[in-house]
Scaffold this active site. Structure first.
Site, PDB file in Angstrom:
ATOM      1  N   LYS A   1       0.833  -1.211   0.000  1.00  0.00           N
ATOM      2  CA  LYS A   1       0.000   0.000   0.000  1.00  0.00           C
ATOM      3  C   LYS A   1       0.869   1.262   0.000  1.00  0.00           C
ATOM      4  CE  LYS A   1      -3.811  -0.326   2.213  1.00  0.00           C
ATOM      5  NZ  LYS A   1      -4.778  -0.516   3.299  1.00  0.00           N
TER       6      LYS A   1
ATOM      7  N   ARG B   1      -3.573   2.953   8.456  1.00  0.00           N
ATOM      8  CA  ARG B   1      -3.866   1.678   7.784  1.00  0.00           C
ATOM      9  C   ARG B   1      -2.630   0.790   7.725  1.00  0.00           C
ATOM     10  NH1 ARG B   1      -8.235   2.496   3.594  1.00  0.00           N
ATOM     11  NH2 ARG B   1      -8.950   4.639   3.792  1.00  0.00           N
TER      12      ARG B   1
ATOM     13  N   GLY C   1      -8.565  -7.352   4.504  1.00  0.00           N
ATOM     14  CA  GLY C   1      -9.374  -7.496   5.718  1.00  0.00           C
ATOM     15  C   GLY C   1      -8.683  -8.183   6.877  1.00  0.00           C
TER      16      GLY C   1
ATOM     17  N   MET D   1      -5.856  -7.268   8.502  1.00  0.00           N
ATOM     18  CA  MET D   1      -5.231  -6.403   9.511  1.00  0.00           C
ATOM     19  C   MET D   1      -6.069  -5.141   9.695  1.00  0.00           C
ATOM     20  SD  MET D   1      -1.217  -7.022   8.882  1.00  0.00           S
ATOM     21  CE  MET D   1      -1.349  -6.661   7.175  1.00  0.00           C
TER      22      MET D   1
ATOM     23  N   ARG E   1      -3.829  -1.636  -5.920  1.00  0.00           N
ATOM     24  CA  ARG E   1      -3.042  -2.869  -5.743  1.00  0.00           C
ATOM     25  C   ARG E   1      -3.480  -3.857  -6.821  1.00  0.00           C
ATOM     26  NH1 ARG E   1      -6.040  -4.591  -0.082  1.00  0.00           N
ATOM     27  NH2 ARG E   1      -8.120  -4.890  -0.925  1.00  0.00           N
TER      28      ARG E   1
ATOM     29  N   HIS F   1     -16.052  -8.173   2.172  1.00  0.00           N
ATOM     30  CA  HIS F   1     -15.018  -9.059   2.707  1.00  0.00           C
ATOM     31  C   HIS F   1     -15.241 -10.491   2.223  1.00  0.00           C
ATOM     32  CE1 HIS F   1     -13.431 -11.858   5.792  1.00  0.00           C
ATOM     33  NE2 HIS F   1     -12.391 -11.059   5.737  1.00  0.00           N
TER      34      HIS F   1
ATOM     35  N   ARG G   1      -0.024 -47.667  -8.261  1.00  0.00           N
ATOM     36  CA  ARG G   1       0.020 -48.483  -7.038  1.00  0.00           C
ATOM     37  C   ARG G   1      -0.779 -49.757  -7.267  1.00  0.00           C
ATOM     38  NH1 ARG G   1      -1.841 -43.382  -6.013  1.00  0.00           N
ATOM     39  NH2 ARG G   1      -0.581 -41.971  -4.740  1.00  0.00           N
TER      40      ARG G   1
ATOM     41  N   ARG H   1       4.484 -49.741  -9.442  1.00  0.00           N
ATOM     42  CA  ARG H   1       5.123 -50.121  -8.170  1.00  0.00           C
ATOM     43  C   ARG H   1       4.574 -51.474  -7.729  1.00  0.00           C
ATOM     44  NH1 ARG H   1       4.062 -46.481  -2.949  1.00  0.00           N
ATOM     45  NH2 ARG H   1       2.079 -47.583  -2.985  1.00  0.00           N
TER      46      ARG H   1
ATOM     47  N   SER I   1      12.871 -43.162  -8.092  1.00  0.00           N
ATOM     48  CA  SER I   1      11.696 -42.314  -7.882  1.00  0.00           C
ATOM     49  C   SER I   1      11.629 -42.027  -6.383  1.00  0.00           C
ATOM     50  CB  SER I   1      10.423 -43.031  -8.344  1.00  0.00           C
ATOM     51  OG  SER I   1       9.307 -42.213  -8.102  1.00  0.00           O
TER      52      SER I   1
ATOM     53  N   GLY J   1      10.077 -41.356  -3.120  1.00  0.00           N
ATOM     54  CA  GLY J   1       8.774 -41.433  -2.430  1.00  0.00           C
ATOM     55  C   GLY J   1       8.828 -40.497  -1.238  1.00  0.00           C
ATOM     56  N   THR J   2       8.533 -39.221  -1.504  1.00  0.00           N
ATOM     57  CA  THR J   2       8.796 -38.192  -0.480  1.00  0.00           C
ATOM     58  C   THR J   2       7.849 -38.266   0.718  1.00  0.00           C
ATOM     59  OG1 THR J   2       7.554 -36.655  -1.876  1.00  0.00           O
ATOM     60  CG2 THR J   2       9.958 -36.560  -2.000  1.00  0.00           C
ATOM     61  N   ASN J   3       6.691 -38.936   0.571  1.00  0.00           N
ATOM     62  CA  ASN J   3       5.813 -39.089   1.746  1.00  0.00           C
ATOM     63  C   ASN J   3       6.542 -39.906   2.817  1.00  0.00           C
ATOM     64  OD1 ASN J   3       3.969 -37.874   0.096  1.00  0.00           O
ATOM     65  ND2 ASN J   3       2.732 -39.687  -0.251  1.00  0.00           N
TER      66      ASN J   3
ATOM     67  N   CYS K   1       7.470 -39.009  -6.698  1.00  0.00           N
ATOM     68  CA  CYS K   1       6.075 -39.436  -6.865  1.00  0.00           C
ATOM     69  C   CYS K   1       5.255 -39.287  -5.585  1.00  0.00           C
ATOM     70  CB  CYS K   1       6.022 -40.875  -7.347  1.00  0.00           C
ATOM     71  SG  CYS K   1       6.786 -42.031  -6.197  1.00  0.00           S
TER      72      CYS K   1
ATOM     73  N   TYR L   1      11.508 -35.607 -13.831  1.00  0.00           N
ATOM     74  CA  TYR L   1      10.046 -35.463 -13.815  1.00  0.00           C
ATOM     75  C   TYR L   1       9.526 -35.381 -12.373  1.00  0.00           C
ATOM     76  CZ  TYR L   1       9.722 -40.423 -12.518  1.00  0.00           C
ATOM     77  OH  TYR L   1       9.840 -41.617 -11.855  1.00  0.00           O
TER      78      TYR L   1
END
Length: 887
Positions: free
Chosen positions: A26, A96, A105, A107, A352, A468, A574, A630, A777, A779-781, A843, A863
C-alpha cells in the site's frame, strides 16, 4: 536505507530497490501514484523495519519512532494547512496497515483519528455540517474502541440498530445529528463499561495507540491463519500508512467506492465495482449498506434501480475511468482501487493488483499478452499454480431438477454443496470430520477466515461484490453468494428463512457462485470445460519448462483424466489399490492367509487375470508414454478381514476353521506396520507375489503388442529398498519373469527396473543401489516420515504447534523440508555418479506442490508425478521454476 519513516513525496524513495519489501504494497503504491501526479491525500509510511523493532521492543514504539512520526506530521500539516488536535481547523488522519502482499481485511484500519469532544465541534463549525462531524466521531469511537481497545463490534452495532428501530428508519443515513450525539455518549459509556478506561481525548495517545494496534494485528489470529493458508512468512512484517483524511460522508456530493479495472470474476475487460454516496470506505467493504454499481451497463445488467456513479456523478466518473486506464497501463496488471469523492473532488486512496478468480486470472493474463501489455513469460509467471485447482472442478448440472429458494449476488464462481452451518468454528469442526459445509453469515468478518477456508462455500445476506466475503472467497477459490437480502438469518435459532422455506443448521443446500442462486438440497455437477485461454496459457508454460509431469494413477478413469490434463506418463501406479476391489479381495485374503506356497500360488492364479486386465487398460490409455508400476508395497495386514462376516467368508473360501483364521490374523498383526513387513521385504519373503504381478504386467504388454495396439513404456519399481542386495534380488526376479514371458510369447519388450528412494539409508547408499537401478523415484511421503520419525497420519495433533513455535515454517508433508531435500540431493549426486543415464523423479504428494516442484527443477530431476487434478498445477509450476531459476 536508514530512514524508518518516509513521506509519500520523499526523494529518498528513489533509493529503495524494492519498495514493497520496505514500505509494504500500500505504501509503495501510494507514493508511486503521488509521483505519477494522481490525487493522493498527503501522508507517510512507517516501514516494515519498524514492525520488527516494535516486536523486539516488547511490542512498544521507541522514542525515536515517536519523534520521527511527530516530525512527519508537521509536513502533512503544512501540506493541508490544518493542525493535528487544533480547535479551529483540525487535521484528521487514517491509519492503515500495508504488508508487502495484499491481505484483504486481515489487519486493522482506523479512520477519523484526531476527533475528540472538542475537535468534533471545530470540524462541525469548519464544514458547517454538524451531522457529518458527529457521524465521523461516532465512527471513530466505534473503530478505535474495537481495534485498539478490544471492545466487540456488536456492542456498537446493537446500539445503532436500537436507535434505528426507535426512530422507525432502515438506514444509518436516516439518523440525524441528535441521534449521533446520543450514540457518541452511549458509545463512550460502552468503552468505559467494557474496558474500565475512558475513551482517549489526547490525539497523540490516539495516534500511537492506533499505530501500535496495526502492528499488533500482524500477529492476530486471523492474520496468522491467512499467512498459514497463503504461506506468507511472519518475518515480513507490515508497514503502517498514516494519511490525511478525505471524507466521503459529508453529504450528497461525496462518495466512496471500490473499483477493479477488469471484472475479477470472469476477467472481461470492463470496469467493475461499487460505490456509496455519503459514506466512508468501511461501509462498502463491511456490507453495512448495499452499494450501487459504478457503470450504467452494470446497473442495467443487474436490473438495479439505484443510479450508477456514471449516471449520478458523470464528470467524476470520467476522471476516475481515465485514472483506472493510467494505473492498469503503469502496473501492467488488473488493479483494485479504493477512492473517495469529497465535495466533488476525486481522491485515490489505494491501488493494488486485484484479487481474482482463477478463471479471470487466466483470461486477463492471455488478454494482456494480446494487448501487448505483457509478454508470454510474464503471463506464465503471473498465475498462481495452486489457483488452477478451482478451474478443474465440476459445476452445476443445469439439466437436473433445481429448487431455487433464494438469490443473491454472484460473488465468487463455482458450485458448492454441503450442510448449513452458522459459525466458522462449526464449519471447521465438521471439516475435521470430513463433512462438507456451507458457511451462512449475515456478513463475514476477518475473524471468519478459518471457517471460510474449512467450508466448501459461503453465503451472506448482506454485502456486495467487493465485500469481505466476496474478496476473500475469490482469493481462496471458494464459491460465494453474497448480499442475499431474500434470506433472513437467525443465529440463535440456527435457521434462515426465505419467502417459501425455513432452512435449519445441518440441512443441505447448494450455492452457485456464478449465478447467485441458492438451491435446496444437493445438485449434481458436471465436468468443467477447459477454456481456450487455459489451453493457450498451458501451451506457453509447456514451451518454457524442462521438467516432465506425470501422474499418480491406477484406474482407467484417473488415467484418462490425467491425460486430458496433459500428463506425460504415470509416475506411480500403485498395484495394491487394485486388490481392494470387491471381486478380488477374497482371493487376496486367501493368498495372505495361506500357510503353504501351493495354497498361496492357487490364490495368486485367481488374481493374475484381474491384474493383467487392469494393466492392459492403463497401458492402452498411456500409449507411447512411460508407466511406472510399483510392486506391492503395504503390509499384508491392511488387506485382512476385520468384520465377523468377512472372517467367515475367508474361512469358507480357504476351508479352514475360524480359530485358525483368527490366529493367522493375530500372527500378521504388526506394532508399527509402516516400518514392518512391507515393500520389497514382502518380495523377499513371498517372491511368488511379485512373480504373479510381473507376469500380469508382461502378459498385458504382450497381449497389446500381439493386437498391434500401441501401449505404454514400462518401468517396474521395487518399493522400500534400503540395501544393494534387496534391489539386486528383486531385479533378478523381474528379469527372470520378463524373459520367461517373452520366450513363451516370442516377443521383445523394452522395460526399465528401478526403485523408490523412501528411506534415509537408501539415499545415503544411492551409489550402490544405482548399480542395479535404471531409475530412482523419490517417495517423499515416506522419506519425510522416516527422516523425521513422524507418522503422517498422527502428525496433525502437533504439527500446528511446531509451525506456531516457528520450528517448521510449513508442514513438511506439504512442501519438501530442507533436510529431506538434502537427502534427495545426496541420492541424485551419488546415483548419477554411478549411472549417468539414470532417470530421476518424485512421486509423493510433493509432486503437486509448487515450492517442491521448484526444488525438483533446480536440482535437475527429470520429472515430477502428482494426482490427476494437480497435473496442470505442476505443468505451470515447472515452467515458473525454469523461468525463475538463477543461473
Amino acid at each position: 536505507m536508514n530512514k524508518l519513516i518516509l513521506n509519500f513525496k520523499s526523494k529518498d524513495l528513489k533509493k529503495i530497490k524494492n519498495p514493497k519489501i520496505y514500505l509494504g504494497g500500500k505504501g509503495a503504491n501510494l507514493s508511486e501514484m503521488g509521483r505519477m501526479g494522481l490525487p493522493v491525500p498527503p501522508g507517510f509510511t512507517i516501514s516494515t523495519k519498524v514492525c520488527d523493532l516494535f516486536y523486539k521492543n516488547k511490542k512498544k514504539l521507541n522514542s525515536k519512532i515517536i519523534n520521527e512520526v511527530k516530525k512527519e506530521l508537521k509536513i502533512i500539516e503544512k501540506d493541508v494547512k490544518k493542525k493535528f488536535g487544533d480547535l479551529k481547523n483540525p487535521l484528521l488522519l487514517s491509519v492503515r496497515s500495508g504488508a508487502r502482499v495484499s491481505m484483504p481485511g486481515m489487519m486493522d484500519t482506523i479512520l477519523n483519528l484526531g476527533l475528540n469532544d472538542k475537535t468534533v465541534i471545530a470540524l462541525a463549525d469548519k464544514t458547517f455540517n454538524t451531522r457529518f462531524a458527529k457521524d465521523s466521531y461516532r465512527r471513530f469511537i466505534q473503530m478505535y474502541g474495537n481495534v485498539v481497545m478490544g471492545v466487540e463490534s456488536y456492542h456498537f452495532e446493537e446500539l445503532i440498530e436500537n436507535y434505528k428501530l426507535t426512530k422507525g428508519v432502515l438506514l444509518d443515513t436516516d439518523l440525524d445529528e441528535n441521534d449521533w450525539e446520543g450514540l457518541i455518549k452511549d458509545f463512550k459509556k460502552v468503552v468505559k463499561d467494557q474496558t474500565k478506561k475512558d475513551f482517549p481525548q489526547n490525539v497523540f495517545v490516539q495516534l500511537f495507540g492506533a499505530i501500535s494496534a496495526v502492528f499488533l494485528s500482524w500477529e492476530s489470529n486471523r492474520a496468522n491463519v491467512y499467512r498459514k493458508l497463503n504461506q506468507i512468512p511472519v518475518e515480513w512484517g507490515t508497514a503502517v500508512n498514516v494519511q490525511s483524511m478525505v471524507f466521503g460522508n459529508m453529504g450528497e456530493d461525496c462518495a466512496t467506492g471500490v473499483v477493479f479495472t477488469r471484472n475479477p470474476s470472469d476477467g472481461s475487460n470492463e470496469v467493475y465495482g461499487e460505490y456509496l454516496i455519503n459514506a466512508q470506505g468501511e461501509d462498502v467493504v463491511a456490507g453495512t449498506r448495499t452499494p450501487q454499481h459504478i457503470t450504467k451497463k452494470a446497473r442495467k445488467d443487474a436490473k438495479s434501480k439505484g443510479l450508477s456513479m456514471e449516471e449520478s456523478m458523470p464528470k467524476i466518473f470520467k476522471q476516475l475511468d481515465k485514472i483506472l486506464e493510467i494505473l492498469e497501463k503503469h502496473y501492467k496488471d488488473m488493479q483494485d482501487v479504493e477512492f473517495t469523492v469529497e465535495n466533488k473532488k476525486l481522491w485515490m486512496l489505494q491501488t493494488r493488483s486485484g484479487k481474482r478468480t482463477s478463471k479471470s486470472a487466466v483470461k486477463i493474463a492471455v488478454d494482456m499478452v494480446k494487448e501487448k501489455l505483457i509478454s508470454k513469460k510474464e503471463a506464465v509467471l503471473r498465475i498462481d499454480p495452486n489457483s488452477l485447482d478451482t478451474l478443474l472442478h465440476p459445476t452445476l448440472d443445469e439439466r437436473s431438477s433445481i429448487n431455487i429458494i433464494a438469490n443473491g449476488l454472484p460473488a465468487s464462481p463455482g458450485a458448492a454443496c454441503g450442510k448449513v452451518v452458522f459459525s466458522s468454528d462449526e464449519a471447521e469442526r465438521l471439516n475435521s470430520m470430513m463433512q462438507d459445509t456451507i458457511l451462512v453469515r449475515v456478513e463475514t468478518s476477518p475473524e471468519d477466515i478459518h471457517g471460510m477456508h474449512a467450508a466448501k462455500g459461503i453465503l451472506t445476506s448482506r454485502g456486495g461484490m467487493t465485500s469481505h466475503a466476496a474478496v476473500v472467497a475469490r482469493g481462496m477459490g471458494r464459491p460465494c453468494v453474497s448480499g442475499s437480502s431474500e434470506i433472513d438469518i437467525n443465529y440463535e435459532a440456527k435457521t434462515f428463512k426465505t419467502s417459501s422455506v425455513e432452512i435449519k443448521e445441518g440441512d443441505i443446500i447448494t450455492i452457485d457462485g456464478s449465478s447467485g442462486r441458492i438451491i435446496s438440497g444437493e445438485v449434481p455437477t458436471v465436468k468443467p470445460e477447459i477454456s481456450g485461454d487455459f489451453s493457450k496459457l498451458m501451451s506457453w508454460a509447456d514451451g518454457f519448462r524442462k521438467l516432465k509431469v506425470r501422474t499418480n494413477s491406477e484406474t482407467p478413469l484417473d488415467t484418462k483424466t490425467a491425460r486430458d490434463f496433459g500428463a506425460e506418463g504415470i509416475g506411480l501406479c500403485r498395484t495394491e489399490h487394485m486388490f481392494f476391489d470387491e471381486e478380488r479381495i477374497l482371493s487376496v485374503r486367501e493368498m495372505i492367509l495361506s500357510k503353504t506356497i501351493e495354497d498361496r500360488s492357487k490364490a495368486l492364479e485367481k488374481l493374475l487375470p484381474y491384474q493383467r486386465k487392469d494393466f492392459s487398460e492403463i497401458f492402452k490409455i498411456m500409449n507411447g508414454l512411460p508407466v511406472t508400476v510399483r510392486l506391492l508395497d503395504p503390509p499384508l495386514h491392511e488387506f485382512l478381514p476385520k468384520t465377523e462376516k468377512e472372517i467367515n467368508d475367508v474361512a469358507k473360501a480357504v476351508g479352514l476353521p475360524l480359530k485358525e483364521i483368527e490366529s493367522r490374523i493375530n500372527e500378521l498383526h504388526e506394532q508399527n506396520p509402516m516400518l514392518g513387513h512391507r515393500g520389497c521385504r514382502l518380495g523377499i519373503s513371498f517372491p511368488e507375489i511379485y512373480e504373479m504381478q510381473c507376469r500380469a504386467i508382461f502378459e498385458a504388454l504382450t497381449e497389446l503388442k500381439n493386437k498391434k495396439i500401441k501401449s505404454a513404456f514400462l518401468e517396474i519399481m521395487i518399493p522400500l529398498v534400503s540395501t544393494e542386495a534387496e534391489i539386486k534380488i528383486m531385479k533378478d526376479l523381474v528379469v527372470r519373469v520378463a524373459e520367461q514371458v517373452q520366450k513363451d510369447n516370442k516377443v521383445k519388450i523394452d522395460y526399465l527396473v528401478g526403485t523408490m528412494i523412501e528411506l534415509p539409508r537408501a539415499a545415503l547408499k544411492a551409489k550402490d543401489i544405482a548399480k542395479h537401478a535404471d531409475f530412482f523415484s523419490f517417495g517423499t511421503n515416506d522419506l519425510t516420515q522416516t527422516t523425521f520419525g513422524i507418522s503422517r497420519d498422527d502428525s496433525g495433533k502437533f504439527l500446528n504447534d511446531y509451525i506456531e513455535n516457528k520450528i517448521f515454517s510449513i508442514d513438511p508433508f506439504i512442501s519438501i523440508d530442507e533436510g529431506v531435500g538434502d537427502l534427495i540431493e545426496i541420492a541424485v549426486e551419488k546415483g548419477r555418479k554411478q549411472n549417468k543415464k539414470i532417470k530421476l523423479g518424485i512421486c509423493g504428494e510433493h509432486g503437486g506442490d509448487p515450492k517442491s516442484i521448484k526444488f525438483c527443477s533446480d536440482i535437475g530431476l527429470d520429472y515430477v508425478s502428482c494426482s490427476p487434478y494437480r497435473v496442470p498445477v505442476a505443468r505451470l509450476a515447472a515452467a515458473q521454476a525454469k523461468l525463475t531459476k538463477k543461473n
